[in-house]
Write a protein that holds these residues in place. Sequence first.
Motif, PDB file in Angstrom:
ATOM      1  N   GLU A  59       0.815  -1.217   0.000  1.00 21.89           N
ATOM      2  CA  GLU A  59       0.000   0.000   0.000  1.00 21.89           C
ATOM      3  C   GLU A  59       0.847   1.265   0.000  1.00 21.89           C
ATOM      4  OE1 GLU A  59       0.365  -1.359   4.339  1.00 21.89           O
ATOM      5  OE2 GLU A  59       0.030  -2.268   2.373  1.00 21.89           O
ATOM      6  N   ARG A  62       1.603   2.185  -3.883  1.00 17.40           N
ATOM      7  CA  ARG A  62       0.481   2.085  -4.827  1.00 17.40           C
ATOM      8  C   ARG A  62       0.613   3.129  -5.920  1.00 17.40           C
ATOM      9  NH1 ARG A  62      -3.860   1.224   0.005  1.00 17.40           N
ATOM     10  NH2 ARG A  62      -3.814  -1.053   0.027  1.00 17.40           N
ATOM     11  N   PHE A  86     -11.768  -6.791  -6.081  1.00 19.23           N
ATOM     12  CA  PHE A  86     -10.893  -7.962  -5.971  1.00 19.23           C
ATOM     13  C   PHE A  86     -11.657  -8.987  -5.138  1.00 19.23           C
ATOM     14  CE2 PHE A  86      -8.128  -4.487  -6.963  1.00 19.23           C
ATOM     15  CZ  PHE A  86      -7.173  -5.032  -7.799  1.00 19.23           C
ATOM     16  N   GLY A 199      -3.510  -7.338  -7.474  1.00 18.35           N
ATOM     17  CA  GLY A 199      -3.967  -7.179  -6.096  1.00 18.35           C
ATOM     18  C   GLY A 199      -2.825  -7.205  -5.096  1.00 18.35           C
ATOM     19  N   ARG A 200      -1.919  -8.132  -5.271  1.00 17.55           N
ATOM     20  CA  ARG A 200      -0.775  -8.225  -4.348  1.00 17.55           C
ATOM     21  C   ARG A 200       0.102  -6.994  -4.435  1.00 17.55           C
ATOM     22  NH1 ARG A 200       0.989 -14.553  -5.361  1.00 17.55           N
ATOM     23  NH2 ARG A 200      -0.616 -15.507  -4.012  1.00 17.55           N
ATOM     24  N   ILE A 204      -3.089  -5.668  -1.277  1.00 17.55           N
ATOM     25  CA  ILE A 204      -4.366  -6.242  -0.846  1.00 17.55           C
ATOM     26  C   ILE A 204      -4.119  -7.588  -0.166  1.00 17.55           C
ATOM     27  CG2 ILE A 204      -6.551  -7.211  -1.687  1.00 17.55           C
ATOM     28  CD1 ILE A 204      -6.489  -5.007  -3.848  1.00 17.55           C
ATOM     29  N   LYS A 205      -4.776  -7.789   0.965  1.00  9.41           N
ATOM     30  CA  LYS A 205      -4.561  -9.007   1.751  1.00  9.41           C
ATOM     31  C   LYS A 205      -5.857  -9.755   2.052  1.00  9.41           C
ATOM     32  CE  LYS A 205      -0.687  -6.780   4.206  1.00  9.41           C
ATOM     33  NZ  LYS A 205      -0.912  -5.412   3.701  1.00  9.41           N
ATOM     34  N   SER A 206      -7.006  -9.157   1.781  1.00 13.69           N
ATOM     35  CA  SER A 206      -8.275  -9.793   2.131  1.00 13.69           C
ATOM     36  C   SER A 206      -9.320  -9.517   1.064  1.00 13.69           C
ATOM     37  CB  SER A 206      -8.780  -9.279   3.484  1.00 13.69           C
ATOM     38  OG  SER A 206      -9.045  -7.883   3.410  1.00 13.69           O
ATOM     39  N   THR A 207     -10.392 -10.288   1.110  1.00 15.27           N
ATOM     40  CA  THR A 207     -11.488 -10.099   0.166  1.00 15.27           C
ATOM     41  C   THR A 207     -12.811  -9.993   0.921  1.00 15.27           C
ATOM     42  OG1 THR A 207     -11.694 -12.512  -0.095  1.00 15.27           O
ATOM     43  CG2 THR A 207     -10.338 -11.336  -1.715  1.00 15.27           C
ATOM     44  N   THR A 209     -12.075  -6.677  -1.473  1.00 18.04           N
ATOM     45  CA  THR A 209     -11.450  -5.358  -1.376  1.00 18.04           C
ATOM     46  C   THR A 209     -11.836  -4.576  -2.617  1.00 18.04           C
ATOM     47  OG1 THR A 209      -9.575  -6.051  -0.015  1.00 18.04           O
ATOM     48  CG2 THR A 209      -9.270  -4.097  -1.358  1.00 18.04           C
ATOM     49  N   VAL A 225      -9.288   2.865  -0.785  1.00 22.11           N
ATOM     50  CA  VAL A 225      -9.382   1.412  -0.614  1.00 22.11           C
ATOM     51  C   VAL A 225     -10.467   1.108   0.415  1.00 22.11           C
ATOM     52  CG1 VAL A 225      -8.141  -0.680   0.030  1.00 22.11           C
ATOM     53  CG2 VAL A 225      -6.933   1.194  -1.140  1.00 22.11           C
ATOM     54  N   THR A 227     -12.327  -2.165   2.341  1.00 27.97           N
ATOM     55  CA  THR A 227     -12.245  -3.596   2.622  1.00 27.97           C
ATOM     56  C   THR A 227     -13.536  -4.070   3.279  1.00 27.97           C
ATOM     57  OG1 THR A 227     -11.177  -3.164   4.755  1.00 27.97           O
ATOM     58  CG2 THR A 227      -9.741  -3.542   2.871  1.00 27.97           C
TER      59      THR A 227
END
Length: 245
Positions: A59, A62, A86, A199-200, A204-207, A209, A225, A227
């Motif tokens: 992040e 970005r 995502f 995404g990576r 991004i680490k979760s969905t 997002t 962003v 989440t």
Amino acid sequence: MLKIKSVKKLALASVVLSTLAGCHSFDRSVEARLAKLEAQQQQDQQLLYEVTRRVGLGELVRPESLSFDNAAIEGKVDAPVVLMEFTDLHCPYCKEFNTNIWPELEKQYVDTGKLVLVAHDFPLVSLHPRAGFAALALRCASEQADYAKVKQSLFEMNAAQEEQFTQLEKDYNLDSDKFRSCMKDPVMQAKVNASVKIGRDMGIKSTPTFLLGRNENGKLVDFEVITGAKDSAFFIEKIEAILAK
């Protein structure tokens, strides 16, 4: 870290000062040294980017804009507001958004040309081992059928086993040979992987997002962003704020 333009200016300034000290023919090796400095600067920036991303701080690096490449598009590509998604087809919160929140947003904003959905695959295979196969099935089936409908079907199916793929073929009258060939196609698999990489790289680490922002010449800009599967009122407030600018 100095920007490339700054490095060039400093190097050129050094050349100018040296010429003021006496008469010299122009040293063409300066061009080579400048090119080397620029290449090193780009290499350093890429290394910093990779290190930052790998330690889970994507992040911090970005980009200011994102294209719509390698994504499924729902709505007009020139809509003023962009919602980049995502999603993991085996994530219950993604299913909640797609089933209970998205239809209202679609009716109010996509159907009226105000919002475009730019959807990326982001299967969290460490949590949902079959999610990658589901993402691949979505891409392949939607070549013959409606993307949104197939997506919802895969959310409902959840398992992404052989019987689910057979059911997709029946439900959407898919050409089985074409569908199965697509599932084995390295090019299509690379597209799923490319979405995951986007995404990576964004950290991004979760969905689910979401990146919500403006559309500027077919690119997402000025985005924030989001989440989790927020309720429709949350998204409506955010979208209206962008439209009001």
